[in-house]
Design a protein around this motif. Structure first.
Motif, mmCIF file in Angstrom:
data_model
loop_
_atom_site.group_PDB
_atom_site.id
_atom_site.type_symbol
_atom_site.label_atom_id
_atom_site.label_comp_id
_atom_site.label_asym_id
_atom_site.label_seq_id
_atom_site.Cartn_x
_atom_site.Cartn_y
_atom_site.Cartn_z
ATOM 1 N N ASP A 1 -22.905 -47.845 -73.172
ATOM 2 C CA ASP A 1 -22.719 -46.925 -74.293
ATOM 3 C C ASP A 1 -23.962 -46.088 -74.564
ATOM 4 O O ASP A 1 -23.874 -44.871 -74.818
ATOM 5 C CB ASP A 1 -22.348 -47.721 -75.562
ATOM 6 C CG ASP A 1 -21.000 -48.412 -75.454
ATOM 7 O OD1 ASP A 1 -20.184 -47.992 -74.601
ATOM 8 O OD2 ASP A 1 -20.764 -49.367 -76.208
ATOM 9 N N GLU B 1 -24.030 -42.017 -74.003
ATOM 10 C CA GLU B 1 -24.247 -41.140 -75.157
ATOM 11 C C GLU B 1 -25.465 -40.237 -74.934
ATOM 12 O O GLU B 1 -25.437 -39.038 -75.242
ATOM 13 C CB GLU B 1 -24.458 -41.967 -76.415
ATOM 14 C CG GLU B 1 -24.698 -41.120 -77.662
ATOM 15 C CD GLU B 1 -24.877 -41.958 -78.915
ATOM 16 O OE1 GLU B 1 -25.152 -41.363 -79.980
ATOM 17 O OE2 GLU B 1 -24.736 -43.188 -78.835
ATOM 18 N N ARG C 1 -25.315 -35.492 -73.620
ATOM 19 C CA ARG C 1 -25.624 -34.563 -74.709
ATOM 20 C C ARG C 1 -25.624 -33.135 -74.197
ATOM 21 O O ARG C 1 -26.033 -32.859 -73.083
ATOM 22 C CB ARG C 1 -27.000 -34.896 -75.311
ATOM 23 C CG ARG C 1 -27.038 -36.240 -76.031
ATOM 24 C CD ARG C 1 -28.436 -36.618 -76.440
ATOM 25 N NE ARG C 1 -28.485 -37.906 -77.106
ATOM 26 C CZ ARG C 1 -29.616 -38.552 -77.373
ATOM 27 N NH1 ARG C 1 -30.780 -38.028 -77.079
ATOM 28 N NH2 ARG C 1 -29.579 -39.724 -77.971
#
Length: 310
Positions: A302, A306, A310
């Protein structure tokens, strides 16, 4: 001089171990066949899954807790006592727990001691440019499943009366690993050019190999290695070339090197952020999701996803 001191220290540990073993052997065996199997492991990546698989039949204790670096870890007298009182001992091997190998070799003549990494074939293992084997095998879910299976077989041999329970629990646990594999598919969403994982030391080679990511560690496979200015500058150049949006610190490794890369990149006009903290050589606190193998791995998935999307 440093090597001499290390050898003297190891000799002292062995002497302490032999003394404890002698004392233990003189005690009357009060086992009634119903007590739990006392399992000792070095790292929690081994211990936590075995506590699930062993279930009610085992008591598992891991010597190295959160934030502990196994590459640098020196066993304490308390550790020697725990190892001496264990029924079965498991460690990673592949030169991860380098300061404990002599102890395990010695006590392995008295009781079951298994380096689960040594049960894998050479063809399955990664090596660095100098031919050193990468010990961080828990980041390849398939390899870790094979290594844990070897540990379970050792438990079956030690306690055949519980073999059916161990096998059933193992199969249930391995089904949970299947869901972890499915979750890892989200990493495919990271843009191809940004599929570069930059960390403090080279602990994520198996992770990158399994999930098709290039991995860059400022230090080598062991945290004993030194980081030079050239290592930092080369990493900054790579970040600029691939437009890597974020790099990562590790829970068991000093953050200074990663901070130096971020500051150096900023001075060169290259914008890179701290993507978060990953668990590499140690898991999270006991009682948290990250204190389990599956939770630790999921956290890394995770966090990486993440930061790099971006």
């Amino acid at each position: 001089m440093k090597s001499l001191k290390k050898n003297i220290w190891r000799l002292a540990m062995l002497i302490g171990l032999l003394i404890l073993a002698a004392c233990g052997s003189s005690e009357e065996d009060t086992s009634n066949g119903e007590e739990k199997i006392n399992v000792v492991t070095t790292i929690a990546q081994i211990g936590e899954p075995l506590s699930v698989i062993g279930g009610e039949h085992v008591n598992v204790e891991s010597l190295m807790g959160p934030s502990v670096d196994p590459h640098l870890y020196n066993p304490t007298q308390s550790d020697i006592s725990k190892v001496d009182s264990a029924d079965v001992i498991f460690y990673n091997g592949l030169n991860l727990e380098v300061n404990m190998v002599d102890v395990f070799d010695s006590i392995g003549t008295e009781k079951p001691v298994l380096a689960i990494g040594d049960t894998l074939s050479e063809e399955q293992l990664l090596e660095d440019e100098e031919g050193a084997v990468d010990p961080h095998i828990w980041f390849d879910i398939d390899l870790w499943e094979s290594a844990l299976n070897a540990a379970v077989e050792e438990l079956k041999e030690y306690a055949p009366e519980h073999a059916d329970d161990f096998e059933a629990n193992k199969q249930a646990y391995f089904e949970e690993l299947d869901s972890l594999r499915e979750s890892a598919e989200k990493l495919e969403e990271i843009p191809e050019k940004q599929r570069v994982l930059v960390t403090a030391h080279d602990a994520f080679g198996y992770f990158g190999n399994q999930h098709d990511m290039e991995v860059v560690g400022l230090q080598g496979l062991s945290t004993e290695g030194e980081i030079g200015v050239s290592d930092i500058n080369e990493t900054i150049a790579l970040i600029e070339e691939y437009e890597v949006p974020a790099i990562f610190v590790e829970s068991s490794v000093n953050q200074d090197s990663i901070n130096a890369v971020i500051e150096g990149a900023s001075s060169n006009g290259v914008d890179v952020e701290l993507g978060g903290e990953l668990f590499s050589d140690a898991m999270g606190e006991e009682g948290t999701d990250e204190g389990t193998y599956i939770g630790m791995y999921q956290h890394n998935i995770d966090t990486i996803h993440e930061a790099l999307t971006r």
